[in-house]
Design an enzyme around this catalytic site. Structure first.
Site, PDB file in Angstrom:
ATOM      1  N   CYS A  11      84.907  32.396  42.699  1.00  0.00           N
ATOM      2  CA  CYS A  11      83.484  32.061  42.634  1.00  0.00           C
ATOM      3  C   CYS A  11      83.189  31.316  41.339  1.00  0.00           C
ATOM      4  O   CYS A  11      83.453  31.829  40.244  1.00  0.00           O
ATOM      5  CB  CYS A  11      82.658  33.345  42.708  1.00  0.00           C
ATOM      6  N   GLY A  12      82.618  30.133  41.441  1.00  0.00           N
ATOM      7  CA  GLY A  12      82.289  29.331  40.272  1.00  0.00           C
ATOM      8  C   GLY A  12      81.307  30.021  39.341  1.00  0.00           C
ATOM      9  O   GLY A  12      81.478  29.996  38.117  1.00  0.00           O
TER      10      GLY A  12
END
Length: 114
Positions: A11-12
């Site tokens: 997840c960024g």
């Protein structure tokens, strides 16, 4: 300051939040990859309570079947049991410090508890 992040490396937003923690002087970070090591229902309930949100507000909707399962309208216990059984339902990242807990979306929310 001791800090725990419930992290998903894919997840960024979670990666950006972790970077903020690692770059902040005086922060000792414990990283929990919650997909491999999910928190208990009791721990999740405490995290959401301390963050001032409900388990329903901590649901990950995108990329899950939470809506189809009626979880946004379910009671807290049902949501927590579903999250423990399928940790992909936990929105990330959750960060806990001695100053509180935040669901760090956007990642800048982490500054509220540093």
């Amino acid at each position: 300051m001791k800090t725990t992040i419930w992290h998903n490396p894919n997840c960024g937003t979670s990666r950006k939040t972790l970077a903020i923690l690692q770059e902040t002087p005086g922060i000792e970070v414990q990283v929990v990859e919650y997909l491999q090591t999910p928190p208990s229902a009791e721990k999740l309930a405490q995290l959401y309570r301390d963050a001032g949100i409900s388990p329903q507000q901590g649901l990950r909707m995108r990329g899950t079947d939470a809506a189809e399962r009626g979880l946004p309208d379910a009671d807290d216990a049902t949501v927590l049991v579903a999250m423990v059984a399928e940790p992909i339902l936990i929105e990330r990242p959750l960060v806990e410090t001695e100053k509180g807990v935040r669901l760090c979306r956007p990642q800048e929310k982490v500054y509220e508890i540093l």
